[in-house]
Scaffold this motif. Structure first.
Motif, PDB file in Angstrom:
ATOM      1  N   MET A 192      94.449  20.046  32.430  1.00 19.52           N
ATOM      2  CA  MET A 192      94.532  19.993  30.977  1.00 19.52           C
ATOM      3  C   MET A 192      93.141  20.075  30.360  1.00 19.52           C
ATOM      4  N   ARG A 193      93.069  20.620  29.169  1.00 19.84           N
ATOM      5  CA  ARG A 193      91.825  20.578  28.399  1.00 19.84           C
ATOM      6  C   ARG A 193      91.954  19.398  27.422  1.00 19.84           C
ATOM      7  N   ILE A 194      91.163  18.374  27.673  1.00 23.49           N
ATOM      8  CA  ILE A 194      91.233  17.131  26.907  1.00 23.49           C
ATOM      9  C   ILE A 194      89.965  17.007  26.070  1.00 23.49           C
ATOM     10  N   VAL A 195      90.135  16.721  24.776  1.00 21.94           N
ATOM     11  CA  VAL A 195      88.983  16.552  23.896  1.00 21.94           C
ATOM     12  C   VAL A 195      88.971  15.132  23.340  1.00 21.94           C
ATOM     13  N   HIS A 196      87.887  14.415  23.591  1.00 20.59           N
ATOM     14  CA  HIS A 196      87.644  13.103  22.988  1.00 20.59           C
ATOM     15  C   HIS A 196      86.761  13.304  21.765  1.00 20.59           C
ATOM     16  N   LEU A 197      86.999  12.510  20.729  1.00 27.68           N
ATOM     17  CA  LEU A 197      86.220  12.622  19.498  1.00 27.68           C
ATOM     18  C   LEU A 197      85.824  11.250  18.989  1.00 27.68           C
ATOM     19  N   SER A 198      84.549  11.122  18.637  1.00 29.18           N
ATOM     20  CA  SER A 198      84.060   9.923  17.937  1.00 29.18           C
ATOM     21  C   SER A 198      82.948  10.337  16.984  1.00 29.18           C
ATOM     22  N   THR A 199      83.016   9.835  15.752  1.00 28.05           N
ATOM     23  CA  THR A 199      81.926  10.030  14.799  1.00 28.05           C
ATOM     24  C   THR A 199      81.146   8.741  14.582  1.00 28.05           C
ATOM     25  N   VAL A 200      81.555   7.667  15.261  1.00 23.89           N
ATOM     26  CA  VAL A 200      80.947   6.344  15.070  1.00 23.89           C
ATOM     27  C   VAL A 200      80.079   5.943  16.250  1.00 23.89           C
ATOM     28  N   HIS A 201      80.592   6.106  17.468  1.00 19.39           N
ATOM     29  CA  HIS A 201      79.896   5.606  18.653  1.00 19.39           C
ATOM     30  C   HIS A 201      78.712   6.502  19.034  1.00 19.39           C
ATOM     31  N   HIS A 202      77.744   5.894  19.730  1.00 18.67           N
ATOM     32  CA  HIS A 202      76.600   6.685  20.193  1.00 18.67           C
ATOM     33  C   HIS A 202      76.988   7.495  21.427  1.00 18.67           C
ATOM     34  N   ASP A 203      76.194   8.519  21.727  1.00 21.20           N
ATOM     35  CA  ASP A 203      76.616   9.524  22.706  1.00 21.20           C
ATOM     36  C   ASP A 203      76.502   9.065  24.156  1.00 21.20           C
ATOM     37  N   TRP A 204      76.006   7.844  24.392  1.00 25.84           N
ATOM     38  CA  TRP A 204      76.011   7.292  25.749  1.00 25.84           C
ATOM     39  C   TRP A 204      76.982   6.115  25.855  1.00 25.84           C
ATOM     40  N   ASP A 205      77.910   6.010  24.917  1.00 28.66           N
ATOM     41  CA  ASP A 205      78.848   4.887  24.911  1.00 28.66           C
ATOM     42  C   ASP A 205      79.503   4.732  26.284  1.00 28.66           C
ATOM     43  N   ASN A 206      79.392   3.543  26.822  1.00 29.12           N
ATOM     44  CA  ASN A 206      79.806   3.312  28.205  1.00 29.12           C
ATOM     45  C   ASN A 206      81.303   3.517  28.401  1.00 29.12           C
ATOM     46  N   ARG A 207      82.106   2.998  27.486  1.00 24.33           N
ATOM     47  CA  ARG A 207      83.562   3.129  27.635  1.00 24.33           C
ATOM     48  C   ARG A 207      83.994   4.585  27.535  1.00 24.33           C
ATOM     49  N   ILE A 208      83.442   5.290  26.553  1.00 24.78           N
ATOM     50  CA  ILE A 208      83.886   6.660  26.304  1.00 24.78           C
ATOM     51  C   ILE A 208      83.366   7.617  27.376  1.00 24.78           C
ATOM     52  N   VAL A 209      82.048   7.613  27.580  1.00 29.85           N
ATOM     53  CA  VAL A 209      81.431   8.624  28.449  1.00 29.85           C
ATOM     54  C   VAL A 209      81.561   8.269  29.921  1.00 29.85           C
ATOM     55  N   ASN A 210      81.064   7.093  30.268  1.00 28.21           N
ATOM     56  CA  ASN A 210      80.922   6.745  31.682  1.00 28.21           C
ATOM     57  C   ASN A 210      82.229   6.297  32.323  1.00 28.21           C
ATOM     58  N   LYS A 211      83.205   5.916  31.512  1.00 28.86           N
ATOM     59  CA  LYS A 211      84.446   5.414  32.081  1.00 28.86           C
ATOM     60  C   LYS A 211      85.607   6.381  31.827  1.00 28.86           C
ATOM     61  N   GLU A 212      86.055   6.479  30.589  1.00 32.73           N
ATOM     62  CA  GLU A 212      87.275   7.242  30.345  1.00 32.73           C
ATOM     63  C   GLU A 212      87.089   8.744  30.561  1.00 32.73           C
ATOM     64  N   CYS A 213      86.086   9.328  29.917  1.00 31.13           N
ATOM     65  CA  CYS A 213      85.886  10.776  30.103  1.00 31.13           C
ATOM     66  C   CYS A 213      85.568  11.100  31.554  1.00 31.13           C
ATOM     67  N   ARG A 214      84.728  10.302  32.156  1.00 28.24           N
ATOM     68  CA  ARG A 214      84.355  10.519  33.558  1.00 28.24           C
ATOM     69  C   ARG A 214      85.572  10.450  34.474  1.00 28.24           C
ATOM     70  N   ALA A 215      86.436   9.459  34.242  1.00 26.19           N
ATOM     71  CA  ALA A 215      87.624   9.308  35.090  1.00 26.19           C
ATOM     72  C   ALA A 215      88.514  10.538  35.016  1.00 26.19           C
ATOM     73  N   LEU A 216      88.679  11.068  33.820  1.00 27.72           N
ATOM     74  CA  LEU A 216      89.533  12.249  33.650  1.00 27.72           C
ATOM     75  C   LEU A 216      88.905  13.487  34.273  1.00 27.72           C
ATOM     76  N   ALA A 217      87.579  13.618  34.147  1.00 28.64           N
ATOM     77  CA  ALA A 217      86.900  14.762  34.759  1.00 28.64           C
ATOM     78  C   ALA A 217      86.998  14.694  36.278  1.00 28.64           C
ATOM     79  N   GLU A 218      86.834  13.500  36.836  1.00 25.49           N
ATOM     80  CA  GLU A 218      86.930  13.347  38.291  1.00 25.49           C
ATOM     81  C   GLU A 218      88.344  13.629  38.791  1.00 25.49           C
TER      82      GLU A 218
END
Length: 361
Positions: free
Chosen positions: A1-27
């Motif tokens: 699937m092509r999954i797009v996450h969007l945030s206009t509030v959080h910073h671009d190294w946000d641990n939950r978004i980048v390192n956990k959820e997005c990473r888990a889906l990419a893996e």
């Protein structure tokens, strides 16, 4: 699937978004994109980060939304996952018109969170409270799934929509166990560490005060500085700035004790403190506020010490006691790491998130 996450509030190294959820889906083999305020496009953990302009809070509501949703549309996603309450109305509209599933991710209890915002006075918070409730109702009534950081937040959403079951899944902010190498803290110098946003509500001044009472000790801080720089400019304080999640394990590994002191605010008292898990994953004992929910969650692990953080002198005593006893720190650290290996790692949370996404695809 092509999954797009969007945030206009959080910073671009946000641990939950980048390192956990997005990473888990990419893996898991999905094509994952993240649209977020950043300096430039990049690829991190196999996640394609698309930079949108950083804006002030007022300009973000219109400018960042327009730019963010335009990029999402260009990516033609199979599923959209949003992380900010202000994105809910446009997210619902986008999902309806494009025919794609929408996930809303509730990082915190929005209504309780309003009471912790320093830029909102009590009167303003009361006025905004009905708006916040309406946004959450809109998400509850229209999103294909809800993801939350705690079970308490999950309980505020309905498990059904239109008479049919609708997933509400708790994905806790636990550390990836494999990212953290266990250290022998008995060999570490007299160093305390804190990683995360630096605010008065999160104990910035208290940590500085406590380290100044501990002879020949250092406090390492890593995170966004949201208090005046003068608050932490001390000889015993080593401020590293905001660092990528990949650098946090190394910073934590150099300490003898990890700190987390939060004010007794509604949004904090039932939170799940990511930092405590990260300290434990490294084998570093924690010194934490004695919230009843935290003592219930972590008390059986015996991986650290709880203290009344409204009593600065009690904090000083406990911090000095830990720094003065490296062998005790090492034993607490071993117990904490064992608890992470047995119960508190993101590997299991990743499985829940991936399973949810694949049921919507």
């Amino acid at each position: 699937m092509r999954i797009v996450h969007l945030s206009t509030v959080h910073h671009d190294w946000d641990n939950r978004i980048v390192n956990k959820e997005c990473r888990a889906l990419a893996e898991a083999g999905h094509e994952v994109h993240l649209v977020i305020s950043a300096d430039e496009d990049r690829v991190t953990h196999g996640v394609h980060v698309h930079a949108i302009q950083r804006r002030s809070r007022a300009r973000r509501l219109l400018g960042s939304q327009w730019e963010g949703w335009r990029k999402v549309a260009e990516l033609k996603p199979d599923l959209v996952h949003i992380h900010d309450p202000e994105l809910i109305p446009m997210g619902v509209t986008f999902a309806r018109t494009r025919g794609v599933p929408l996930i809303y991710d509730a990082h915190e209890d929005l209504v309780k969170q309003l009471t912790t915002k320093p830029w909102l006075g009590p009167r303003t918070a009361r006025l905004i409270n009905p708006v916040a409730r309406q946004l959450l109702h809109l998400a509850d009534a229209n999103c294909a799934a809800i993801v939350t950081a705690t079970d308490d937040i999950a309980a505020s959403f309905s498990p059904t929509r239109g008479g049919r079951d609708r997933p509400v899944v708790t994905v806790r902010n636990l550390p990836w166990g494999r990212d953290f190498t266990v250290v022998d803290v008995a060999r570490n110098p007299r160093t305390a560490v804190y990683t995360g946003d630096l605010t008065q509500e999160r104990g910035a001044s208290l940590m500085v005060h406590a380290i100044e009472q501990a002879p020949e000790a250092t406090l390492v801080l890593a995170g966004r500085l949201l208090v005046p720089e003068s608050e932490i400019e001390r000889p015993q304080v080593d401020y590293r700035g905001l660092v990528p999640p990949s650098e946090l394990p190394g910073i934590i590994a150099g300490a003898r004790v990890g700190l987390i002191f939060l004010k007794r605010l509604p949004n904090y008292e039932n939170s799940i403190p990511t930092k405590v898990f990260e300290y434990m994953a490294s084998g570093v004992p924690f010194l934490a506020t004695d919230f009843a929910s935290w003592k219930q969650l972590f008390g059986g692990c015996e991986g650290g010490v709880f203290v009344d953080s409204d009593d600065p002198e009690a904090v000083v005593r406990e911090l000095k006691s830990l720094l003065d006893d490296p062998e005790r720190c090492a034993e607490l650290g071993r117990r904490g790491r064992r608890a992470v290996e047995q119960e508190f790692s993101f590997e299991a949370e990743a499985t829940k998130l991936v399973g949810l996404v694949e049921t919507l695809g």
